[in-house]
Design an enzyme around this catalytic site. Structure first.
Site, PDB file in Angstrom:
ATOM      1  N   ASN A 210       0.853  -1.199   0.000  1.00 24.67           N
ATOM      2  CA  ASN A 210       0.000   0.000   0.000  1.00 24.67           C
ATOM      3  C   ASN A 210       0.884   1.242   0.000  1.00 24.67           C
ATOM      4  O   ASN A 210       2.110   1.134  -0.046  1.00 24.67           O
ATOM      5  CB  ASN A 210      -0.950  -0.029   1.200  1.00 24.67           C
ATOM      6  CG  ASN A 210      -0.182  -0.092   2.497  1.00 24.67           C
ATOM      7  OD1 ASN A 210       0.555   0.817   2.846  1.00 24.67           O
ATOM      8  ND2 ASN A 210      -0.321  -1.213   3.217  1.00 24.67           N
ATOM      9  N   PRO A 306      -2.427 -12.102  10.665  1.00 27.55           N
ATOM     10  CA  PRO A 306      -2.777 -11.843  12.070  1.00 27.55           C
ATOM     11  C   PRO A 306      -2.945 -10.338  12.302  1.00 27.55           C
ATOM     12  O   PRO A 306      -2.269  -9.530  11.656  1.00 27.55           O
ATOM     13  CB  PRO A 306      -1.564 -12.378  12.848  1.00 27.55           C
ATOM     14  CG  PRO A 306      -0.460 -12.478  11.863  1.00 27.55           C
ATOM     15  CD  PRO A 306      -1.062 -12.622  10.502  1.00 27.55           C
ATOM     16  N   ILE A 308      -2.005  -7.475  14.346  1.00 31.30           N
ATOM     17  CA  ILE A 308      -0.890  -7.263  15.282  1.00 31.30           C
ATOM     18  C   ILE A 308      -1.336  -6.506  16.533  1.00 31.30           C
ATOM     19  O   ILE A 308      -1.134  -6.969  17.662  1.00 31.30           O
ATOM     20  CB  ILE A 308       0.255  -6.496  14.576  1.00 31.30           C
ATOM     21  CG1 ILE A 308       0.735  -7.308  13.359  1.00 31.30           C
ATOM     22  CG2 ILE A 308       1.402  -6.224  15.540  1.00 31.30           C
ATOM     23  CD1 ILE A 308       1.573  -6.534  12.375  1.00 31.30           C
ATOM     24  N   LYS A 338     -13.165   0.154  15.690  1.00 30.52           N
ATOM     25  CA  LYS A 338     -11.843  -0.488  15.828  1.00 30.52           C
ATOM     26  C   LYS A 338     -11.321  -0.364  17.264  1.00 30.52           C
ATOM     27  O   LYS A 338     -10.704  -1.286  17.786  1.00 30.52           O
ATOM     28  CB  LYS A 338     -10.848   0.146  14.844  1.00 30.52           C
ATOM     29  CG  LYS A 338     -11.096  -0.337  13.417  1.00 30.52           C
ATOM     30  CD  LYS A 338     -10.205   0.341  12.402  1.00 30.52           C
ATOM     31  CE  LYS A 338     -10.629  -0.104  10.998  1.00 30.52           C
ATOM     32  NZ  LYS A 338      -9.975   0.624   9.929  1.00 30.52           N
TER      33      LYS A 338
HETATM   34  O1  PMT Z   1       3.144   5.886   6.542  1.00 30.36           O
HETATM   35  P1  PMT Z   1       2.608   7.234   6.126  1.00 30.36           P
HETATM   36  O2  PMT Z   1       2.764   7.468   4.631  1.00 30.36           O
HETATM   37  O3  PMT Z   1       3.168   8.359   6.928  1.00 30.36           O
HETATM   38  O4  PMT Z   1       1.023   7.228   6.358  1.00 30.36           O
HETATM   39  C1  PMT Z   1       0.526   7.172   7.663  1.00 30.36           C
HETATM   40  C2  PMT Z   1      -0.697   6.249   7.748  1.00 30.36           C
HETATM   41  C3  PMT Z   1      -1.824   6.812   6.893  1.00 30.36           C
HETATM   42  C4  PMT Z   1      -0.327   4.845   7.264  1.00 30.36           C
HETATM   43  C5  PMT Z   1      -1.104   6.201   9.259  1.00 30.36           C
HETATM   44  O5  PMT Z   1      -1.446   7.480   9.676  1.00 30.36           O
HETATM   45  C6  PMT Z   1      -2.268   5.263   9.493  1.00 30.36           C
HETATM   46  O6  PMT Z   1      -3.431   5.625   9.405  1.00 30.36           O
HETATM   47  N1  PMT Z   1      -1.964   3.974   9.830  1.00 30.36           N
HETATM   48  C7  PMT Z   1      -2.927   2.895   9.973  1.00 30.36           C
HETATM   49  C8  PMT Z   1      -3.268   2.409   8.613  1.00 30.36           C
HETATM   50  C9  PMT Z   1      -4.203   1.213   8.603  1.00 30.36           C
HETATM   51  O7  PMT Z   1      -3.880   0.231   8.017  1.00 30.36           O
HETATM   52  O8  PMT Z   1      -5.296   1.295   9.306  1.00 30.36           O
HETATM   53  P2  PMT Z   1      -6.365   0.112   9.475  1.00 30.36           P
HETATM   54  O9  PMT Z   1      -7.616   0.837   9.705  1.00 30.36           O
HETATM   55  O10 PMT Z   1      -6.291  -0.846   8.362  1.00 30.36           O
HETATM   56  O11 PMT Z   1      -5.866  -0.648  10.767  1.00 30.36           O
HETATM   57  C10 PMT Z   1      -6.293  -0.302  12.077  1.00 30.36           C
HETATM   58  C11 PMT Z   1      -5.177  -0.543  13.078  1.00 30.36           C
HETATM   59  O12 PMT Z   1      -4.876  -1.930  13.145  1.00 30.36           O
HETATM   60  C12 PMT Z   1      -3.869   0.150  12.748  1.00 30.36           C
HETATM   61  O13 PMT Z   1      -3.304   0.580  13.959  1.00 30.36           O
HETATM   62  C13 PMT Z   1      -3.017  -0.957  12.120  1.00 30.36           C
HETATM   63  O14 PMT Z   1      -1.618  -0.765  12.356  1.00 30.36           O
HETATM   64  C14 PMT Z   1      -3.512  -2.166  12.889  1.00 30.36           C
HETATM   65  N2  PMT Z   1      -3.412  -3.437  12.148  1.00 30.36           N
HETATM   66  C15 PMT Z   1      -4.131  -3.636  11.017  1.00 30.36           C
HETATM   67  C16 PMT Z   1      -4.070  -4.850  10.388  1.00 30.36           C
HETATM   68  C17 PMT Z   1      -3.245  -5.870  10.920  1.00 30.36           C
HETATM   69  N3  PMT Z   1      -3.152  -7.048  10.339  1.00 30.36           N
HETATM   70  N4  PMT Z   1      -2.549  -5.638  12.020  1.00 30.36           N
HETATM   71  C18 PMT Z   1      -2.605  -4.427  12.649  1.00 30.36           C
HETATM   72  O15 PMT Z   1      -1.949  -4.227  13.673  1.00 30.36           O
END
Ligand code: PMT
Length: 399
Positions: A210, A306, A308, A338
């Site tokens: 991504n 998984p 994380i 979330k």
């Molecule tokens: O890296 P940059 O270019 O600076 O951009 C920053 C960002 C946009 C990536 C950052 O600000 C951000 O929003 N990060 C989370 C992105 C994301 O994947 O969000 P999510 O809604 O899919 O996931 C929710 C949370 O679960 C996040 O904390 C993610 O790290 C965590 N997660 C998700 C999937 C997974 N398998 N394991 C996780 O830990």
């Protein structure tokens, strides 16, 4: 002693039998979390070798002001700026006299003139030399200059006499050095940050990933270190330099990020910040060879990775868990979902539907939500946003 975590200490050694204790002092400072570089005067090298101090400190020992090779690696002005504290142990009567009168006739005195960092000395000399009126006058001048003096202790001396002039023991010097630094918001805490994307291989040359650049997570790691924390940064494949005073672990796949993250949580972590954009799914099979173009369609089966941050929040050694949410619609509703589903203490949500926030941008804007409250961090650079978020996390952690 936790105030020494991440601190950079320039240990100056001058001539005296107590120089052997400086070897133990390096170990004490390092065990407390400080990074140590050593500068030795010519007289100090008569008592203990630079090689010994190099092996203990893990850095080349600095000995000469006019050494072109050393200057090419790290010039004396850079070294003076590098230090958070210049600690001179042992400090001889001769060195105290030169420091008191502003001499810059060797590397160590020059560094003391060129630094903006605090200076502390641990005197070590024969009791008559300590009692000498010249030394006592120099001591007053040094104290007036704002230089901190540790000791000296009193007792049996190497010369067979008894009285004041013994260098304090290394543990005592390390403890006093720690007291020079203030407690900061995250002093004594271990903060783990995940950052960047994950990369899930389809075959040896293709992968699913991504747009995450890692900038947000790296800025958070830097801000946490600046707030006094010991920081571990688990980073996906990104093209960014490691922030100062941060321990970086590079990973590629979500599964690897999960394993490393769980390992550091098991070792002990106080705050976990999941900034990484982790792939929710990965190809069930990674082809051994490049997939050839043949049929009109190919199908790739994806299986779940998984989660994380959810695993960390459920771990028996659960730290304070902060998630991120990258949303393009119903931002608050999805983020609250979330926060609850992943059992987090806090979530920072960014609306990534715009151009100048979120993925890859240098700027961001966040709404930070926790049970019973929220705060908007308006559009600013990721470094500024990171500082504000770290402050909020520190306050909520201590709540
Ligand atoms: O890296 P940059 O270019 O600076 O951009 C920053 C960002 C946009 C990536 C950052 O600000 C951000 O929003 N990060 C989370 C992105 C994301 O994947 O969000 P999510 O809604 O899919 O996931 C929710 C949370 O679960 C996040 O904390 C993610 O790290 C965590 N997660 C998700 C999937 C997974 N398998 N394991 C996780 O830990």
């Amino acid at each position: 002693m936790e105030r020494l975590v991440n601190k950079r200490i320039l240990l100056g050694m001058t001539g005296g039998i107590a120089a052997y204790k400086s070897a133990e002092l390096v170990r004490q400072l390092q065990e407390a979390g400080a990074e140590v570089q050593v500068v030795m005067t010519a007289a100090a090298q008569e008592f203990i070798t630079p090689l010994t101090m190099q092996a203990l400190s893990g850095h080349r020992v600095h000995t000469d002001l006019l050494d072109t090779q050393a200057e090419a690696a790290m010039g004396h002005i850079e070294l003076a700026r590098w230090a958070d504290l210049i600690l001179i142990a042992p400090a001889s009567a001769n060195f105290m006299a030169r420091l008191a009168h502003g001499h810059g006739n060797d590397l160590l005195t020059t560094l003391c003139l060129a630094t903006g960092a605090p200076i502390a000395i641990a005197p070590a000399m024969n009791q008559q030399m300590w009692a000498d009126s010249g030394t006592q006058k120099n001591l007053l001048i040094l104290q007036e200059k704002g230089i901190t003096v540790f000791g000296p202790g009193s007792g049996d001396q190497a010369c067979g006499e008894n009285g004041p002039g013994r260098m304090l023991e290394p543990e005592e010097i390390a403890r006093l050095a720690a007291e020079i630094f203030d407690y900061e918001l995250l002093t004594g805490l271990h903060v783990v940050v995940t950052a960047g994307p994950s990369r899930e291989a389809i075959d040896p040359v293709r992968y699913i990933t991504n747009k995450s650049s890692g900038k947000m997570g790296f800025a958070l790691a830097e801000a946490a270190a600046e707030a006094g924390a010991r920081v571990t940064l688990v980073a996906g494949p990104v093209n960014l330099p490691t922030p100062a005073r941060v321990n970086r672990i590079d990973v590629v796949r979500a599964q690897e990020m999960y394993e490393r993250a769980v390992e550091v949580v098991e070792e002990g972590c106080d705050i976990f910040i999941a900034t990484a954009a982790v792939a929710d799914y990965r190809p069930a099979v990674t082809a051994d060879h490049k997939i050839k173009k043949s049929t009109e369609e190919i199908h790739i089966t994806l299986i779940k990775n998984p989660d994380i941050v959810a695993a960390v929040a459920e771990h028996p050694k659960r730290p304070f868990a902060v998630g991120f949410a990258a949303e393009t619609q119903n931002v608050m509703e999805h983020a609250r979902g979330k926060l609850e589903n992943k059992k987090l203490d806090m979530i920072a949500t960014n609306d990534v539907s715009g151009e100048n926030v979120g993925f890859s941008s240098d700027n961001n804007s966040l709404t930070v939500i926790w049970p019973g409250g929220h705060k908007v961090l308006p559009l600013a650079s990721k470094r500024q946003i990171a500082k504000q978020l770290i402050e909020l996390i520190g306050i909520r952690y201590k709540h």
